[in-house]
Design a protein around this motif. Sequence first.
Motif, PDB file in Angstrom:
ATOM      1  N   ALA A 198       0.660  -1.161   0.079  1.00  0.00           N
ATOM      2  CA  ALA A 198      -0.063   0.112   0.021  1.00  0.00           C
ATOM      3  C   ALA A 198       0.871   1.269   0.204  1.00  0.00           C
ATOM      4  CB  ALA A 198      -1.057  -0.094   1.188  1.00  0.00           C
ATOM      5  N   CYS A 199       0.379   2.497  -0.399  1.00  0.00           N
ATOM      6  CA  CYS A 199       0.669   3.801  -0.445  1.00  0.00           C
ATOM      7  C   CYS A 199       1.773   3.918  -1.616  1.00  0.00           C
ATOM      8  CB  CYS A 199       1.623   4.033   0.915  1.00  0.00           C
ATOM      9  SG  CYS A 199       0.502   3.951   2.478  1.00  0.00           S
ATOM     10  N   SER A 200       2.212   4.999  -1.604  1.00  0.00           N
ATOM     11  CA  SER A 200       3.110   5.612  -2.739  1.00  0.00           C
ATOM     12  C   SER A 200       3.901   6.786  -2.108  1.00  0.00           C
ATOM     13  CB  SER A 200       2.333   5.925  -4.020  1.00  0.00           C
ATOM     14  OG  SER A 200       1.768   7.456  -3.730  1.00  0.00           O
ATOM     15  N   SER A 201       5.021   7.121  -3.220  1.00  0.00           N
ATOM     16  CA  SER A 201       5.805   8.148  -2.710  1.00  0.00           C
ATOM     17  C   SER A 201       5.062   9.476  -2.355  1.00  0.00           C
ATOM     18  CB  SER A 201       6.772   8.451  -3.791  1.00  0.00           C
ATOM     19  OG  SER A 201       6.103   8.763  -4.622  1.00  0.00           O
ATOM     20  N   LYS A 202       3.904   9.572  -2.886  1.00  0.00           N
ATOM     21  CA  LYS A 202       3.026  11.146  -3.010  1.00  0.00           C
ATOM     22  C   LYS A 202       2.667  11.294  -1.500  1.00  0.00           C
ATOM     23  CE  LYS A 202       3.824  11.414  -7.286  1.00  0.00           C
ATOM     24  NZ  LYS A 202       4.672  12.090  -7.814  1.00  0.00           N
ATOM     25  N   GLU A 203       2.222  10.474  -0.607  1.00  0.00           N
ATOM     26  CA  GLU A 203       1.751  10.577   0.515  1.00  0.00           C
ATOM     27  C   GLU A 203       2.956  10.886   1.660  1.00  0.00           C
ATOM     28  OE1 GLU A 203      -0.955   7.030  -0.721  1.00  0.00           O
ATOM     29  OE2 GLU A 203       1.177   8.100  -1.540  1.00  0.00           O
ATOM     30  N   PHE A 204       4.109  10.772   0.975  1.00  0.00           N
ATOM     31  CA  PHE A 204       5.343  10.960   2.075  1.00  0.00           C
ATOM     32  C   PHE A 204       6.077  12.362   1.783  1.00  0.00           C
ATOM     33  CE2 PHE A 204       3.679   6.773   2.560  1.00  0.00           C
ATOM     34  CZ  PHE A 204       3.920   6.693   3.974  1.00  0.00           C
ATOM     35  N   ALA A 205       5.816  13.044   0.985  1.00  0.00           N
ATOM     36  CA  ALA A 205       6.519  14.341   0.835  1.00  0.00           C
ATOM     37  C   ALA A 205       6.881  14.973   1.817  1.00  0.00           C
ATOM     38  CB  ALA A 205       5.782  15.126  -0.384  1.00  0.00           C
ATOM     39  N   PHE A 206       6.175  15.054   2.923  1.00  0.00           N
ATOM     40  CA  PHE A 206       6.665  15.637   4.183  1.00  0.00           C
ATOM     41  C   PHE A 206       7.882  15.260   4.931  1.00  0.00           C
ATOM     42  CE2 PHE A 206       4.280  11.929   5.841  1.00  0.00           C
ATOM     43  CZ  PHE A 206       5.030  11.639   6.946  1.00  0.00           C
ATOM     44  N   VAL A 207       8.472  14.130   4.393  1.00  0.00           N
ATOM     45  CA  VAL A 207       9.609  13.730   5.100  1.00  0.00           C
ATOM     46  C   VAL A 207      10.820  14.738   4.637  1.00  0.00           C
ATOM     47  CG1 VAL A 207       8.993  11.293   5.250  1.00  0.00           C
ATOM     48  CG2 VAL A 207      10.384  12.299   3.255  1.00  0.00           C
ATOM     49  N   VAL A 231       5.070   8.585  14.906  1.00  0.00           N
ATOM     50  CA  VAL A 231       6.645   8.729  14.851  1.00  0.00           C
ATOM     51  C   VAL A 231       7.193   9.455  13.680  1.00  0.00           C
ATOM     52  CG1 VAL A 231       7.096   6.557  13.751  1.00  0.00           C
ATOM     53  CG2 VAL A 231       8.567   7.424  15.534  1.00  0.00           C
ATOM     54  N   LEU A 232       6.542   9.197  12.840  1.00  0.00           N
ATOM     55  CA  LEU A 232       6.925  10.168  11.657  1.00  0.00           C
ATOM     56  C   LEU A 232       6.828  11.508  11.623  1.00  0.00           C
ATOM     57  CD1 LEU A 232       6.251   8.080   8.081  1.00  0.00           C
ATOM     58  CD2 LEU A 232       8.452   8.571   9.189  1.00  0.00           C
ATOM     59  N   ASP A 233       6.114  11.970  12.566  1.00  0.00           N
ATOM     60  CA  ASP A 233       5.942  13.504  13.035  1.00  0.00           C
ATOM     61  C   ASP A 233       7.603  14.066  13.240  1.00  0.00           C
ATOM     62  OD1 ASP A 233       3.272  13.390  12.432  1.00  0.00           O
ATOM     63  OD2 ASP A 233       2.789  13.545  14.737  1.00  0.00           O
ATOM     64  N   GLU A 234       8.419  13.137  13.434  1.00  0.00           N
ATOM     65  CA  GLU A 234       9.770  13.619  14.073  1.00  0.00           C
ATOM     66  C   GLU A 234      10.558  13.794  12.729  1.00  0.00           C
ATOM     67  OE1 GLU A 234      10.768  13.886  17.244  1.00  0.00           O
ATOM     68  OE2 GLU A 234       8.718  13.801  17.607  1.00  0.00           O
ATOM     69  N   MET A 235      10.092  13.385  11.755  1.00  0.00           N
ATOM     70  CA  MET A 235      10.887  13.859  10.463  1.00  0.00           C
ATOM     71  C   MET A 235      10.396  15.123   9.826  1.00  0.00           C
ATOM     72  SD  MET A 235      13.326  12.702   8.069  1.00  0.00           S
ATOM     73  CE  MET A 235      13.247  10.812   7.720  1.00  0.00           C
ATOM     74  N   TYR A 236       8.933  15.494  10.257  1.00  0.00           N
ATOM     75  CA  TYR A 236       8.503  16.592   9.615  1.00  0.00           C
ATOM     76  C   TYR A 236       8.622  17.959  10.655  1.00  0.00           C
ATOM     77  CZ  TYR A 236       4.588  19.980   8.359  1.00  0.00           C
ATOM     78  OH  TYR A 236       4.068  21.032   8.018  1.00  0.00           O
ATOM     79  N   ARG A 237       8.828  17.710  11.750  1.00  0.00           N
ATOM     80  CA  ARG A 237       8.816  18.895  12.626  1.00  0.00           C
ATOM     81  C   ARG A 237      10.096  19.209  12.870  1.00  0.00           C
ATOM     82  NH1 ARG A 237      10.189  18.661  17.809  1.00  0.00           N
ATOM     83  NH2 ARG A 237      10.512  16.346  18.823  1.00  0.00           N
TER      84      ARG A 237
END
Length: 286
Positions: free
Chosen positions: A83-92, A265-271
Amino acid sequence: MLYRSFTRSDEINQAYNPMLGKDPQQVIGEYVRLSRETLAVLGDARTEQYGPTLAEHVDVFPAQQQRGGVPLHIFLHGGYWRACSSKEFAFVARQLVPAGITTLVVNYALCPQVSMSEIVRQARASVAWAWHNAEKLGGDRNNITVSGHSAGGHLVGMLLSTDWESEYGLPADVLKGAVAISGLFDLGPFPHSWLQPDLQLTEREVEQLSPLKLEPVYKVPVRLRLGALESDEFHRQSSTYLDHLGTRGVEVQCEAIPDTDHYTVLDEMYREGGVLAEDVLQLAGV
């Protein structure tokens, strides 16, 4: 026994399905929201093909601080390989790009359309492509780091077990550091889980594609991270891989990030100042 002390599939599902009790649309919707906010700040990514099929592409976010020797960072998304693709994870890319790191968010084909072995091949191909195209990307091929979340954490482990010299003709140290987030390093439970109709894992693949059963080929610094609120099995996967790497001379750290689960946990990549973003900056020498 199906796997370790588990005797029933529902026990494995309970331990390994972090979406239980959550609304998938809400969880992924938050990633989409953060990615939209990121694109509003950084601008749209440039899409580049790293392989012959449509699924084999990377979303490129060029560093804002263009200078000589721009580090390249490669991110591999999760979604249990199906599931998922690169598009949902631009926030990293949100904190990395302003800090001077060109960020590549990798897309890959999904099970059951392709096998797990093919996904691993595509992950490796994305690294080889980044090395060969570093100049085109305005980056330094001698400063490539990688991170991945969940299934992407597994792929990070497979990259660490890749013989880049003999298989790709690349430097053995093509990767300068790795961050595996909530990774899955032992595939043993999944043939007995709700995922198997999609993954269709064979016994041979479990043996050959479990980082815990493989030797790290080149000893680069590794950071293992996960949410403190994740299941005992997710914690065991990371702690066992910590021991596996540590006994083989790898400089490795493991940390459970307080008050976060498998998804937050991935918020720690965004913030700004997030643990994961800081890991990447440190490994890249920024």
